[in-house]
Design a protein around this motif. Structure first.
Motif, PDB file in Angstrom:
ATOM      1  N   GLN A  54      11.848  76.171  -6.642  1.00 49.02           N
ATOM      2  CA  GLN A  54      12.223  75.407  -7.347  1.00 49.02           C
ATOM      3  C   GLN A  54      13.743  74.828  -8.137  1.00 49.02           C
ATOM      4  O   GLN A  54      12.986  74.043  -8.146  1.00 49.02           O
ATOM      5  CB  GLN A  54      11.468  76.114  -8.918  1.00 49.02           C
ATOM      6  CG  GLN A  54      12.338  75.515 -10.335  1.00 49.02           C
ATOM      7  CD  GLN A  54      10.767  74.591 -10.827  1.00 49.02           C
ATOM      8  OE1 GLN A  54      10.180  75.346 -10.591  1.00 49.02           O
ATOM      9  NE2 GLN A  54      11.592  73.316 -10.443  1.00 49.02           N
ATOM     10  N   ASP A  58      14.133  71.304  -7.905  1.00 49.09           N
ATOM     11  CA  ASP A  58      14.978  70.008  -9.287  1.00 49.09           C
ATOM     12  C   ASP A  58      16.274  69.865  -8.755  1.00 49.09           C
ATOM     13  O   ASP A  58      16.667  68.208  -9.148  1.00 49.09           O
ATOM     14  CB  ASP A  58      15.646  71.746  -9.590  1.00 49.09           C
ATOM     15  CG  ASP A  58      14.736  72.843 -10.784  1.00 49.09           C
ATOM     16  OD1 ASP A  58      14.102  72.094 -10.923  1.00 49.09           O
ATOM     17  OD2 ASP A  58      15.596  73.638 -10.964  1.00 49.09           O
ATOM     18  N   ARG A 107       5.758  73.403 -10.259  1.00 49.17           N
ATOM     19  CA  ARG A 107       7.319  73.666  -9.520  1.00 49.17           C
ATOM     20  C   ARG A 107       7.516  72.298  -9.689  1.00 49.17           C
ATOM     21  O   ARG A 107       8.691  70.943 -10.257  1.00 49.17           O
ATOM     22  CB  ARG A 107       8.235  74.178  -8.498  1.00 49.17           C
ATOM     23  CG  ARG A 107       7.716  75.457  -8.945  1.00 49.17           C
ATOM     24  CD  ARG A 107       7.790  76.441  -7.393  1.00 49.17           C
ATOM     25  NE  ARG A 107       7.759  77.692  -7.040  1.00 49.17           N
ATOM     26  CZ  ARG A 107       6.394  78.018  -5.827  1.00 49.17           C
ATOM     27  NH1 ARG A 107       6.176  77.407  -5.381  1.00 49.17           N
ATOM     28  NH2 ARG A 107       6.259  78.891  -6.695  1.00 49.17           N
ATOM     29  N   LYS A 110       7.710  70.381 -13.768  1.00 51.71           N
ATOM     30  CA  LYS A 110       8.708  71.205 -14.230  1.00 51.71           C
ATOM     31  C   LYS A 110      10.225  70.103 -13.776  1.00 51.71           C
ATOM     32  O   LYS A 110      11.341  70.256 -15.425  1.00 51.71           O
ATOM     33  CB  LYS A 110       9.109  72.622 -14.268  1.00 51.71           C
ATOM     34  CG  LYS A 110       8.402  73.507 -14.481  1.00 51.71           C
ATOM     35  CD  LYS A 110       8.592  75.295 -14.117  1.00 51.71           C
ATOM     36  CE  LYS A 110       7.813  76.050 -14.883  1.00 51.71           C
ATOM     37  NZ  LYS A 110       7.941  77.522 -14.188  1.00 51.71           N
TER      38      LYS A 110
END
Length: 245
Positions: A54, A58, A107, A110
């Motif tokens: 993750q 990000d 992931r 998100k």
């Protein structure tokens, strides 16, 4: 319609993902190639990204947004294969394939959603498979993972439609990619196995990566603004035709 659209493609370094990156670039989009090995691109932004992490996703989406000012489209394409019956894959294989093929989409989504929510042309396209809805021999694990992608896509579409974010999926048949070549190379007779794969598709040939990319272009385009929660098969007729030969 795609001029300056910012598109992030996971698994963009090869196969269907690479074809998608090339297709979007050809229509004037600004493209980020997210992959463990994104390669070198003159016109696109290569970003090393791991869908199994993750924090990596990000950081990758942040890099895309900082370079291009946001993200309009996410192509969740990264995935891995598995061959075997329900008895033949180990617990570790089940965990890895489900983690990459299903949780990788979770992931990536998100990480991208904060930027997609700022776009007036937001869309997500997930790569599913004909294996999600058709029983194929020795594909228990892979089929289970793509069946989960199918269900996940519908749930995401329902959750995000009120925010103006469209979510759809492509469901390819057997695509002529390096991934398939690797699978064929592990068989006793690669030429015969290729012939068998070609024969099971009503068109009598494998799907090309460019054909799948064209479907992604349509689903991601603002011209498809009323299209969400659908599966677009690109499978040579496998899902709908029953030919007698």
């Amino acid at each position: 319609m795609l001029d300056n659209l910012v598109v992030a493609v996971t698994g963009g370094g090869s196969g269907i993902g690479m074809a998608a990156c090339q297709a979007f670039l050809g229509k004037g989009a600004r493209v980020a190639v997210l992959d463990l090995q994104p390669g070198e691109w003159a016109e696109a932004l290569p970003v090393r990204a791991d869908v199994a992490d993750q924090a990596s996703m990000d950081a990758a989406m942040l890099a895309v947004a900082e370079r291009y000012g946001g993200i309009d489209v996410l192509i969740n394409n990264a995935g891995i294969s598995a061959v075997g019956t329900v008895e033949e894959n180990s617990d570790a294989e089940w965990a890895r394939v489900l983690d990459i093929n299903v949780m990788g989409i979770v992931r990536g989504t998100k990480a991208a959603l904060p930027y997609l929510r700022r776009s007036t042309r937001a869309a997500i396209v997930n790569t599913s498979s004909i294996a999600a809805t058709a029983g194929l021999p020795k594909r228990a694990l892979y089929s289970a993972s793509k069946g989960a992608v199918h269900a996940l896509t519908l749930a995401m579409a329902a959750d995000l439609v009120a925010e103006g974010i469209r979510v759809n999926m492509v469901a390819p048949g057997t695509v002529d990619t390096p991934w398939v070549e690797r699978l064929l190379s592990r068989t006793e007779d690669p030429a015969e196995e290729r012939r068998r794969l070609e024969a099971r598709q009503p068109t009598g040939r494998l799907v090309t990566a460019q054909e799948v990319a064209a479907a992604m272009l349509y689903l991601a385009s603002p011209a498809a603004g009323a299209t969400t929660g659908i599966t677009l098969p690109v499978d040579g007729g496998m899902s709908g035709l029953r030919l007698v030969r």
